[in-house]
Design a protein around this motif. Structure first.
Motif, mmCIF file in Angstrom:
data_model
loop_
_atom_site.group_PDB
_atom_site.id
_atom_site.type_symbol
_atom_site.label_atom_id
_atom_site.label_comp_id
_atom_site.label_asym_id
_atom_site.label_seq_id
_atom_site.Cartn_x
_atom_site.Cartn_y
_atom_site.Cartn_z
ATOM 1 N N VAL A 222 0.851 -1.187 0.000
ATOM 2 C CA VAL A 222 0.000 0.000 0.000
ATOM 3 C C VAL A 222 0.889 1.240 0.000
ATOM 4 C CG1 VAL A 222 -1.923 -1.129 1.146
ATOM 5 C CG2 VAL A 222 -0.128 -0.079 2.521
ATOM 6 N N PRO A 223 0.416 2.358 -0.515
ATOM 7 C CA PRO A 223 1.254 3.570 -0.604
ATOM 8 C C PRO A 223 1.309 4.333 0.714
ATOM 9 C CG PRO A 223 -0.874 3.984 -1.608
ATOM 10 C CD PRO A 223 -0.875 2.528 -1.222
ATOM 11 N N ALA A 224 1.859 3.693 1.720
ATOM 12 C CA ALA A 224 2.004 4.333 3.026
ATOM 13 C C ALA A 224 3.067 5.431 2.959
ATOM 14 C CB ALA A 224 2.377 3.281 4.072
ATOM 15 N N ILE A 225 3.216 6.162 4.037
ATOM 16 C CA ILE A 225 4.215 7.220 4.104
ATOM 17 C C ILE A 225 5.595 6.652 3.791
ATOM 18 C CG2 ILE A 225 5.402 8.790 5.681
ATOM 19 C CD1 ILE A 225 2.727 9.850 4.831
ATOM 20 N N ALA A 226 6.336 7.359 2.940
ATOM 21 C CA ALA A 226 7.658 6.918 2.489
ATOM 22 C C ALA A 226 8.629 8.093 2.615
ATOM 23 C CB ALA A 226 7.579 6.425 1.048
ATOM 24 N N PRO A 227 9.937 7.847 2.373
ATOM 25 C CA PRO A 227 10.912 8.940 2.519
ATOM 26 C C PRO A 227 10.633 10.150 1.641
ATOM 27 C CG PRO A 227 12.033 6.837 2.459
ATOM 28 C CD PRO A 227 10.600 6.556 2.136
ATOM 29 N N SER A 228 10.058 9.927 0.467
ATOM 30 C CA SER A 228 9.710 11.040 -0.409
ATOM 31 C C SER A 228 8.326 10.776 -0.984
ATOM 32 C CB SER A 228 10.759 11.179 -1.529
ATOM 33 O OG SER A 228 10.505 12.343 -2.300
ATOM 34 N N VAL A 229 8.001 11.463 -2.046
ATOM 35 C CA VAL A 229 6.679 11.325 -2.647
ATOM 36 C C VAL A 229 6.506 9.913 -3.202
ATOM 37 C CG1 VAL A 229 5.204 12.128 -4.523
ATOM 38 C CG2 VAL A 229 6.518 13.767 -3.176
ATOM 39 N N VAL A 230 5.382 9.304 -2.889
ATOM 40 C CA VAL A 230 5.081 7.959 -3.361
ATOM 41 C C VAL A 230 4.559 8.043 -4.798
ATOM 42 C CG1 VAL A 230 3.603 5.936 -2.980
ATOM 43 C CG2 VAL A 230 4.622 7.140 -1.034
ATOM 44 N N LEU A 431 -2.874 14.946 -5.522
ATOM 45 C CA LEU A 431 -1.630 14.338 -5.051
ATOM 46 C C LEU A 431 -0.499 15.373 -5.012
ATOM 47 C CD1 LEU A 431 -1.883 10.930 -6.953
ATOM 48 C CD2 LEU A 431 -2.389 11.404 -4.534
ATOM 49 N N GLU A 432 0.648 14.960 -4.443
ATOM 50 C CA GLU A 432 1.744 15.901 -4.214
ATOM 51 C C GLU A 432 2.446 16.299 -5.519
ATOM 52 O OE1 GLU A 432 2.061 12.781 -0.801
ATOM 53 O OE2 GLU A 432 1.624 12.759 -2.943
ATOM 54 N N TRP A 433 3.251 17.342 -5.383
ATOM 55 C CA TRP A 433 4.176 17.797 -6.414
ATOM 56 C C TRP A 433 3.458 18.167 -7.714
ATOM 57 C CZ3 TRP A 433 9.459 14.722 -6.288
ATOM 58 C CH2 TRP A 433 10.048 14.925 -5.030
ATOM 59 N N ARG A 434 2.429 18.966 -7.567
ATOM 60 C CA ARG A 434 1.787 19.571 -8.733
ATOM 61 C C ARG A 434 2.465 20.920 -8.974
ATOM 62 N NH1 ARG A 434 1.070 14.794 -9.971
ATOM 63 N NH2 ARG A 434 -0.933 13.792 -9.551
ATOM 64 N N PRO A 435 2.274 21.560 -10.127
ATOM 65 C CA PRO A 435 3.051 22.762 -10.453
ATOM 66 C C PRO A 435 2.808 23.961 -9.539
ATOM 67 C CG PRO A 435 2.156 21.768 -12.442
ATOM 68 C CD PRO A 435 1.515 21.055 -11.290
ATOM 69 N N SER A 436 1.697 23.943 -8.803
ATOM 70 C CA SER A 436 1.423 25.056 -7.889
ATOM 71 C C SER A 436 0.594 24.548 -6.727
ATOM 72 C CB SER A 436 0.662 26.175 -8.606
ATOM 73 O OG SER A 436 0.238 27.173 -7.682
ATOM 74 N N ALA A 437 0.925 25.017 -5.526
ATOM 75 C CA ALA A 437 0.129 24.670 -4.346
ATOM 76 C C ALA A 437 -1.248 25.306 -4.396
ATOM 77 C CB ALA A 437 0.863 25.114 -3.084
ATOM 78 N N ASP A 438 -1.435 26.275 -5.272
ATOM 79 C CA ASP A 438 -2.704 26.992 -5.361
ATOM 80 C C ASP A 438 -3.688 26.348 -6.330
ATOM 81 O OD1 ASP A 438 -1.855 29.009 -3.565
ATOM 82 O OD2 ASP A 438 -0.714 29.939 -5.186
ATOM 83 N N LEU A 439 -3.286 25.257 -6.984
ATOM 84 C CA LEU A 439 -4.216 24.536 -7.849
ATOM 85 C C LEU A 439 -5.260 23.835 -6.989
ATOM 86 C CD1 LEU A 439 -1.706 22.931 -10.373
ATOM 87 C CD2 LEU A 439 -3.509 24.563 -10.960
ATOM 88 N N SER A 440 -6.508 24.037 -7.276
ATOM 89 C CA SER A 440 -7.577 23.412 -6.510
ATOM 90 C C SER A 440 -8.748 23.112 -7.430
ATOM 91 C CB SER A 440 -8.032 24.319 -5.365
ATOM 92 O OG SER A 440 -9.226 23.831 -4.777
ATOM 93 N N HIS A 441 -9.014 21.836 -7.645
ATOM 94 C CA HIS A 441 -10.167 21.485 -8.481
ATOM 95 C C HIS A 441 -11.460 21.947 -7.831
ATOM 96 C CE1 HIS A 441 -11.744 18.218 -5.945
ATOM 97 N NE2 HIS A 441 -10.492 17.933 -5.691
ATOM 98 N N ALA A 478 -12.047 21.771 -14.153
ATOM 99 C CA ALA A 478 -10.879 21.094 -13.584
ATOM 100 C C ALA A 478 -10.841 19.654 -14.072
ATOM 101 C CB ALA A 478 -10.931 21.141 -12.059
ATOM 102 N N SER A 479 -10.381 19.454 -15.287
ATOM 103 C CA SER A 479 -10.307 18.116 -15.875
ATOM 104 C C SER A 479 -8.847 17.734 -16.074
ATOM 105 C CB SER A 479 -11.078 18.071 -17.199
ATOM 106 O OG SER A 479 -12.460 18.239 -16.990
ATOM 107 N N TYR A 480 -8.090 17.768 -14.974
ATOM 108 C CA TYR A 480 -6.655 17.432 -15.015
ATOM 109 C C TYR A 480 -6.431 16.066 -15.641
ATOM 110 C CZ TYR A 480 -2.338 15.503 -12.971
ATOM 111 O OH TYR A 480 -1.139 14.870 -12.773
ATOM 112 N N LEU A 481 -7.110 15.048 -15.119
ATOM 113 C CA LEU A 481 -7.054 13.705 -15.707
ATOM 114 C C LEU A 481 -8.185 13.596 -16.710
ATOM 115 C CD1 LEU A 481 -6.624 10.325 -13.813
ATOM 116 C CD2 LEU A 481 -8.292 10.587 -15.649
#
Length: 718
Positions: A222-230, A431-441, A478-481
């Motif tokens: 399962v994608p539990a907490i890891a050292p960096s982004v899973v 999920l993490e590491w998107r181009p801006s923290a201000d992106l919000s669907h 907001a149709s990212y995917l």
């Protein structure tokens, strides 16, 4: 063509005509709430039932958190108290929505099966003493849930008081993802069924990145907490898996009930718009009736708009059919940071907004306020202050008003506009590491919906792969995917004459969270006539100015419009810009400054018989007004031009249409009847005849029936 005032047929959320029908039998609008009499001495029950009749209550939900009473020890059942309760309700002509109590397993269950407790992503095992189910992947939990559901169905499945089965409670809240060893084993099984081979899994997840490639199935976890982004593809699949495990729990209980009680509809209460863990497009196919819970966000001064969004979303997943408002509150709740009480009249406005947008049942949590427990400060139909309270008077008045709307039951809502809504895309974008923290669907979806609401347009939410052909306008906030199938569907929609408006950060990745071949937005290139070469996100607080020659006035930005600078408009955006290269699209507005200075900000592309619009920055609801005005003209939609705080929705029945008007403002507002014939419009609440137009008082509600021609003679006064 008018918007919510049109008399012409329009599609349901899936693009097909929704069948008319009554969701809960031959009675009128259902009214009531959660009833938890086990919290009170039995002598109180008779008082409750007498007060229910006084308030107009005709449906109550029972048993939802009663597992420990119904099965005090494993395999040992006690139904005596429930027998007496259901018989009492039936004797007083109050129908039952009977819950299975599986949202809160009893203490003996966790003592017997401690390994079924949910484990968080951080590795914390959750304890007992709150609400919340066990691991949805646990075989022991499934067996115990099916057993209690089966026992209830055998005992009460043919009871004449039974109107509805209510499985579980609010799947996905508070328990959704589980990272326990039980869940890990089930996740591997799910992945094997989805991909077949490890090679296919590795390809889908892109595991060559960071050396994540798997050589054995048992190594996949399962994608539990890891050292960096899973791995984001792994996390997206885990969200899908979680949705499927929760849904499998529902289906197991549902099927056990149906075997014993085949003629009573079965549902569970969704939390449309506020529980992101479940994909309601899939869930709605598995219930007989769609039901939803909604609670205002107290911090939002325009919470009534969010309420409308949730109601439209619920109707949309119900494919346009009438639905059940299973829970909302008479006043404040108890679980928000600041639990603001509803003002006088607000409860009725909330209820009629739900009814106007398709609900044929209005229920609350709960009937009688609890003295103990975590929700003792939650409002109720019968509050701690008792029958001398304003809330009680409003509860009785609402029951009386809803009782006058029996003929409206089964009627449907129609919309000209679809707003794309896809839970899988939302899971991926969050999920993490998107181009801006201000992106919000969520922010973008709410901003566009708010603009449509202010303009008086009734909106369906739609999946990007659904049939959109009946809508004049489709908005993609907001149709990212966006799958290739969805992109092809949108392109065909434009080719066929539709108008499509797309916001930034859309069409970026496929179903595996991999960037589409050809780059950002590539699947929509034909529909939009442009290429996005690079994202140009803005710094915190940074703004950009847009220049719009013609300002959207006199058709500016449209063929035949006035592109002169005489009425130039300047708009201000923030958060985002794109480096856009045109491939057939026209520039409607350009950036005056910022990283994309001189480049396109708003574009329009004629493709086939329709047009595709693209907006590459964030505009708030106010700044979206001229953009949407131009898009409306392109789509042939004419807003009614009513005051912004006047909410008007129409429901259409076999012999009439019903205008539901809710005034959220502080001034009286007038609603013209439009297509109504003189002498055949009536206010169903007051009984007054309405001619040409009617006025809605500040904070008031009116429901007006407009007869069709065939009924005019029948309904005209003698």
């Amino acid at each position: 063509m008018s918007s919510s005032f049109t008399l012409a047929p329009a599609p349901a959320a899936n693009g097909s005509r929704a069948p008319q029908g009554r969701v809960l039998g031959d009675r009128g609008i259902s009214y009531g709430g959660d009833y938890n009499p086990e919290q009170w001495p039995e002598e109180v029950w008779a008082q409750d039932v007498a007060l229910m009749r006084e308030a107009g209550v005709n449906l109550v939900s029972i048993g939802i958190f009663s597992w420990a009473l119904l099965e005090p020890r494993q395999g040992e059942y006690d139904f005596g108290w429930l027998d007496r309760l259901i018989d009492l309700l039936h004797a007083n002509d109050i129908r039952v929505d009977l819950g299975t109590p599986t949202a809160s397993p009893p203490a003996w269950f966790f003592a017997a099966y401690p390994h079924t407790r949910v484990v968080t992503r951080e590795g914390t095992t959750l304890g007992f003493g709150s609400r919340g189910m066990a691991s949805p992947s646990s075989p022991e939990y499934r067996r115990a849930s099916v057993a209690i559901a089966q026992q209830l169905a055998r005992r009460y499945g043919q009871h004449p008081a039974l109107a509805l089965w209510h499985v579980h409670n609010e799947y996905g809240a508070p328990v959704s993802e589980d990272y326990s060893p039980t869940s890990a084993a089930a996740f591997r099984t799910w992945l094997q069924a989805r991909y077949g081979t490890l090679s296919a899994l590795n390809d889908a997840w892109g595991t060559t990145f960071w050396g994540q490639r798997y050589g054995e199935w048992e190594h996949v976890g399962v994608p539990a907490i890891a050292p960096s982004v899973v791995n984001p593809a792994q996390r997206l699949d885990f969200a899908r898996f979680t949705n499927d495990q929760l849904l499998a729990c529902f289906i197991a209980e549902r099927d056990a009930i149906r075997a014993e009680s085949p003629h009573v509809p079965i549902t569970t209460n969704f939390m449309a718009g506020s529980c992101p863990a479940v994909d309601l497009w899939r869930w709605a196919r598995e219930v007989d009736i769609v039901a939803n819970d909604h609670y205002l966000t107290a911090a939002d001064e325009r919470g009534h708009v969010g309420l409308a969004l949730a109601a439209d979303l619920t109707r949309s997943v119900a494919a346009g059919r009438p639905w059940v408002l299973m829970e909302h509150s008479t006043s404040g709740v108890n679980w928000q940071p600041r639990n603001v009480a509803k003002r006088a009249g607000e409860m009725a406005r909330n209820a009629f907004t739900h009814v106007g947008r398709g609900a044929d049942a209005v229920l609350f949590f709960q009937w009688r306020a609890s003295r103990s427990g975590a929700e003792k400060f939650h409002s109720a139909m019968l509050p701690h202050a008792g029958t001398s309270s304003r809330v009680w008077r409003e509860v009785c008045a609402l029951g009386a008003d809803l009782g006058r709307l029996d003929e409206m039951v089964g009627s449907e809502v129609r919309a000209d506009v679809a707003l794309l809504w896809d839970w899988e895309s939302f899971w991926a974008q969050d999920l993490e590491w998107r181009p801006s923290a201000d992106l919000s669907h969520r922010e973008r979806s709410e901003a566009f919906y708010d603009r449509l609401w202010r303009d008086g347009l009734t909106v369906d939410m739609a999946h990007p792969e659904a049939d959109l052909s009946g809508y004049r306008l489709v908005v993609a906030p907001a149709s990212y995917l966006l799958t290739q199938a969805a992109a092809d569907n949108l392109t065909r929609y434009v080719e066929g004459g539709g108008t499509l408006l797309v916001s930034y950060f859309s069409g970026i990745v496929d179903e595996h969270d991999a960037v589409h071949p050809g780059g950002f937005g590539a699947p929509l290139r034909d529909a939009l006539g442009l290429t996005i070469e690079e994202f140009l996100p803005l710094r915190a607080g940074e703004q950009v100015r847009l220049a719009w020659p013609g300002g959207g006035l006199s058709g500016g930005g449209l063929p035949g419009g006035d592109p002169s600078g005489d009425s130039a408009l300047e708009l201000v955006g923030d958060v985002w810009t794109d480096d856009v290269t045109l491939d057939g699209a026209e520039v409607v507005a350009a950036y005056l400054d910022g990283p994309a200075a001189g480049g396109p900000a708003l574009t329009r592309h004629a493709h086939g018989a329709g047009s595709g619009w693209y907006l590459s920055t964030r505009l708030d609801a106010e700044a979206l007004a001229p953009v949407l005005a131009a898009v409306y003209r392109d789509a042939g939609i004419t807003p009614a031009g009513l005051p912004e705080e006047l909410e008007v929705v129409r429901r259409h029945g076999a012999g009439a249409e019903y205008v539901i008007a809710v005034n959220h403002g502080e001034a009286a507002a007038t609603v013209p009847l439009g297509g109504a014939r003189q002498g055949v419009a009536d206010d169903l609440i007051s009984g007054q005849r309405v001619e040409h137009a009617f006025t809605v008082a500040p904070g008031g509600v009116r429901v007006v029936r407009i007869a069709h021609d065939a009924d005019a003679a029948h309904t005209a006064p003698s």
